[in-house]
Design a protein around this motif. Structure first.
Motif, PDB file in Angstrom:
ATOM      1  N   ALA A 248       0.841  -1.202   0.000  1.00 32.66           N
ATOM      2  CA  ALA A 248       0.000   0.000   0.000  1.00 32.66           C
ATOM      3  C   ALA A 248       0.872   1.246   0.000  1.00 32.66           C
ATOM      4  N   THR A 249       0.577   2.174  -0.903  1.00 25.29           N
ATOM      5  CA  THR A 249       1.319   3.433  -0.968  1.00 25.29           C
ATOM      6  C   THR A 249       0.463   4.574  -0.457  1.00 25.29           C
ATOM      7  N   GLN A 250       1.128   5.629   0.043  1.00 26.63           N
ATOM      8  CA  GLN A 250       0.474   6.881   0.406  1.00 26.63           C
ATOM      9  C   GLN A 250       1.166   8.005  -0.341  1.00 26.63           C
ATOM     10  N   GLU A 251       0.460   8.519  -1.347  1.00 26.65           N
ATOM     11  CA  GLU A 251       1.034   9.529  -2.226  1.00 26.65           C
ATOM     12  C   GLU A 251       2.401   9.043  -2.708  1.00 26.65           C
ATOM     13  N   LEU A 252       3.373   9.928  -2.784  1.00 24.04           N
ATOM     14  CA  LEU A 252       4.711   9.509  -3.204  1.00 24.04           C
ATOM     15  C   LEU A 252       5.672   9.561  -2.021  1.00 24.04           C
ATOM     16  N   GLU A 253       5.091   9.363  -0.821  1.00 25.06           N
ATOM     17  CA  GLU A 253       5.866   9.507   0.403  1.00 25.06           C
ATOM     18  C   GLU A 253       6.224   8.172   1.055  1.00 25.06           C
ATOM     19  N   LYS A 254       5.301   7.202   1.018  1.00 21.06           N
ATOM     20  CA  LYS A 254       5.464   6.030   1.869  1.00 21.06           C
ATOM     21  C   LYS A 254       4.890   4.795   1.189  1.00 21.06           C
ATOM     22  N   VAL A 255       5.545   3.637   1.413  1.00 21.12           N
ATOM     23  CA  VAL A 255       5.008   2.372   0.942  1.00 21.12           C
ATOM     24  C   VAL A 255       5.106   1.348   2.064  1.00 21.12           C
ATOM     25  N   MET A 256       4.016   0.618   2.282  1.00 21.09           N
ATOM     26  CA  MET A 256       3.961  -0.417   3.305  1.00 21.09           C
ATOM     27  C   MET A 256       3.832  -1.772   2.631  1.00 21.09           C
ATOM     28  N   TYR A 257       4.615  -2.751   3.118  1.00 20.75           N
ATOM     29  CA  TYR A 257       4.538  -4.107   2.593  1.00 20.75           C
ATOM     30  C   TYR A 257       4.283  -5.075   3.733  1.00 20.75           C
ATOM     31  N   ALA A 258       3.120  -5.714   3.703  1.00 18.20           N
ATOM     32  CA  ALA A 258       2.798  -6.758   4.674  1.00 18.20           C
ATOM     33  C   ALA A 258       3.023  -8.106   3.984  1.00 18.20           C
ATOM     34  N   PRO A 259       4.093  -8.849   4.326  1.00 18.08           N
ATOM     35  CA  PRO A 259       4.494 -10.019   3.539  1.00 18.08           C
ATOM     36  C   PRO A 259       3.671 -11.270   3.760  1.00 18.08           C
ATOM     37  N   GLY A 260       2.916 -11.369   4.864  1.00 16.12           N
ATOM     38  CA  GLY A 260       2.151 -12.585   5.072  1.00 16.12           C
ATOM     39  C   GLY A 260       1.451 -12.594   6.413  1.00 16.12           C
ATOM     40  N   LEU A 261       0.779 -13.694   6.690  1.00 15.18           N
ATOM     41  CA  LEU A 261       0.060 -13.823   7.945  1.00 15.18           C
ATOM     42  C   LEU A 261       1.010 -13.801   9.134  1.00 15.18           C
ATOM     43  N   GLN A 262       0.611 -13.106  10.180  1.00 15.54           N
ATOM     44  CA  GLN A 262       1.360 -13.049  11.441  1.00 15.54           C
ATOM     45  C   GLN A 262       2.808 -12.597  11.244  1.00 15.54           C
ATOM     46  N   GLN A 263       2.981 -11.670  10.289  1.00  9.66           N
ATOM     47  CA  GLN A 263       4.311 -11.092  10.053  1.00  9.66           C
ATOM     48  C   GLN A 263       4.207  -9.570  10.143  1.00  9.66           C
ATOM     49  N   ALA A 264       5.267  -8.984  10.640  1.00  7.50           N
ATOM     50  CA  ALA A 264       5.293  -7.519  10.755  1.00  7.50           C
ATOM     51  C   ALA A 264       5.346  -6.882   9.372  1.00  7.50           C
ATOM     52  N   ALA A 265       4.668  -5.767   9.230  1.00  6.79           N
ATOM     53  CA  ALA A 265       4.730  -5.011   7.981  1.00  6.79           C
ATOM     54  C   ALA A 265       6.033  -4.215   7.912  1.00  6.79           C
ATOM     55  N   LEU A 266       6.544  -4.067   6.702  1.00  6.76           N
ATOM     56  CA  LEU A 266       7.762  -3.294   6.458  1.00  6.76           C
ATOM     57  C   LEU A 266       7.365  -1.966   5.811  1.00  6.76           C
ATOM     58  N   VAL A 267       7.901  -0.866   6.332  1.00 14.79           N
ATOM     59  CA  VAL A 267       7.535   0.453   5.827  1.00 14.79           C
ATOM     60  C   VAL A 267       8.768   1.175   5.318  1.00 14.79           C
ATOM     61  N   HIS A 268       8.673   1.689   4.097  1.00 12.28           N
ATOM     62  CA  HIS A 268       9.704   2.571   3.554  1.00 12.28           C
ATOM     63  C   HIS A 268       9.114   3.976   3.474  1.00 12.28           C
ATOM     64  N   ASP A 269       9.753   4.918   4.129  1.00 16.78           N
ATOM     65  CA  ASP A 269       9.271   6.299   4.184  1.00 16.78           C
ATOM     66  C   ASP A 269      10.268   7.192   3.444  1.00 16.78           C
ATOM     67  N   PHE A 270       9.813   7.842   2.372  1.00 19.35           N
ATOM     68  CA  PHE A 270      10.693   8.665   1.535  1.00 19.35           C
ATOM     69  C   PHE A 270      10.418  10.157   1.713  1.00 19.35           C
ATOM     70  N   PHE A 271       9.714  10.498   2.783  1.00 16.81           N
ATOM     71  CA  PHE A 271       9.247  11.866   2.964  1.00 16.81           C
ATOM     72  C   PHE A 271      10.373  12.889   2.874  1.00 16.81           C
ATOM     73  N   GLN A 272      11.534  12.570   3.448  1.00 17.93           N
ATOM     74  CA  GLN A 272      12.596  13.571   3.545  1.00 17.93           C
ATOM     75  C   GLN A 272      13.478  13.675   2.299  1.00 17.93           C
ATOM     76  N   LEU A 273      13.265  12.805   1.324  1.00 14.69           N
ATOM     77  CA  LEU A 273      14.032  12.936   0.087  1.00 14.69           C
ATOM     78  C   LEU A 273      13.639  14.221  -0.649  1.00 14.69           C
ATOM     79  N   PRO A 274      14.575  14.829  -1.393  1.00 13.60           N
ATOM     80  CA  PRO A 274      14.199  15.978  -2.226  1.00 13.60           C
ATOM     81  C   PRO A 274      13.089  15.591  -3.195  1.00 13.60           C
ATOM     82  N   SER A 275      12.154  16.484  -3.421  1.00 21.48           N
ATOM     83  CA  SER A 275      10.976  16.172  -4.230  1.00 21.48           C
ATOM     84  C   SER A 275      11.335  15.683  -5.627  1.00 21.48           C
ATOM     85  N   ALA A 276      12.308  16.316  -6.264  1.00 18.78           N
ATOM     86  CA  ALA A 276      12.658  15.938  -7.633  1.00 18.78           C
ATOM     87  C   ALA A 276      13.164  14.502  -7.707  1.00 18.78           C
TER      88      ALA A 276
END
Length: 337
Positions: A248-276
């Motif tokens: 699941a993505t939120q705008e161009l800032e963040k992506v969440m990956y839930a890999p399977g049952l009873q597993q923690a989701a992994l989040v990549h947050d790109f908020f602080q990168l330069p916009s370009a």
């Protein structure tokens, strides 16, 4: 190392995004800026420092440009692109490729016949969040059974030109086109399209779309895009569902990956990168210059652009006829072109 002598046609906001990036590339020298409004060309040329302000594409050719960025309004892309290809000048065209399939076919044929490189600016393919989604899908870690795509086109009527098809080509040719192209990039070719559409805010065109896309690989996607939510957060999102997995993505800032049952989701947050960089402009510009200097494939070819535009027109066709449109048969019919 010989520099790529580059010209800019159209001195608006997106031109400034690209020139700021290209000025950081030692392989590039921006030598000219053309715009029908002389003051705009002069202002951007002054900002660049190395560029001369001129009035037309022919003036850029006279300066000896090797490549041109076409950053004019949507309905003014075709003729400059065709002229560049005719003069064997490399061309980066902002999206859309054209505002009709017939014009897109002209560019497709011209690009095939010219030794110059044609590239379509589709920055979402290189945005940080979508690169992460692409990695998960391309690796086979997630097999996409179902997807949901959303785009609030919040600027309609503000300013007024954004609802003028004579400028934009139509509602879908503006921001929503990015996610149509992205859907092909992530899930492959579309087999069929079914769309319901309404006219709610715009005085001149359809502005509310509910679309079902069925892909050749089996993925089914729903895509909604409309004018009446404003830029409410998230104005753009993508959700992909695999076997007990979710991306699941939120705008161009963040992506969440839930890999399977009873597993923690992994989040990549790109908020602080330069916009370009975060939005993909840096990478698409670098890859275009790479293609010129190294003879590599441009990031988005004329064939690719044509297929995304065919998808857009199929959506309009379904919206106006109320019927499902089969793109597989359509593309088979175009194969001999």
């Amino acid at each position: 190392m010989a520099q790529v002598k580059l010209g800019i046609l159209g001195a608006g906001g997106i031109a400034k995004v690209h020139t700021a990036i290209l000025q950081q590339d030692e392989r590039v020298e921006i030598i000219g800026v053309a715009d029908v409004v002389a003051a705009k060309a002069a202002a951007l040329a002054k900002e660049i420092g190395t560029a001369k302000a001129v009035g037309s594409l022919d003036d850029l050719f006279a300066l000896g440009v090797d490549a041109v960025y076409v950053t004019t309004p949507n309905t003014l892309h075709v003729q400059p692109v065709l002229q560049c290809l005719k003069h064997n000048v490399h061309v980066f065209s902002e999206k859309p490729m054209a505002t009709s399939l017939a014009e897109a076919e002209q560019i497709r044929q011209a690009a095939a016949a010219s030794p110059a490189i044609y590239n379509l600016g589709m920055n979402r393919r290189f945005a940080s969040v979508y690169k992460r989604v692409k990695e998960l899908l391309a690796s086979g870690e997630v097999v996409p059974y179902l997807a949901q795509i959303k785009m609030n086109r919040g600027e309609l009527l503000h300013p007024a030109w954004t609802s003028d098809p004579q400028v934009t080509g139509g509602f879908l040719y503006e921001t929503p086109f990015h996610l149509m192209d992205l859907s092909r990039y992530l899930f492959g070719e579309v087999r069929s399209v079914l769309c319901e559409a309404r006219q709610n805010l715009s005085p001149s065109e359809l502005d509310t779309f509910a679309i079902t896309l069925t892909f050749e690989a089996g993925t089914i996607a729903t895509f909604v895009t409309y004018a009446h939510a404003g830029w409410s957060f998230p104005f753009e999102s993508l959700e992909v569902y695999g076997k007990y997995s979710t991306i699941a993505t939120q705008e161009l800032e963040k992506v969440m990956y839930a890999p399977g049952l009873q597993q923690a989701a992994l989040v990549h947050d790109f908020f602080q990168l330069p916009s370009a960089e975060k939005w993909g402009y840096v990478e698409e510009d670098r890859l275009f210059i790479d293609a010129i200097v190294n003879g590599t494939e441009p990031p988005v070819t004329a064939e690719d652009g044509f297929r995304s535009l065919r998808l857009l027109e199929a959506i309009y066709e379904s919206a106006t006829t109320g019927k499902k449109v089969n793109l597989s048969k359509t593309m088979e019919g175009k194969a001999a072109w």
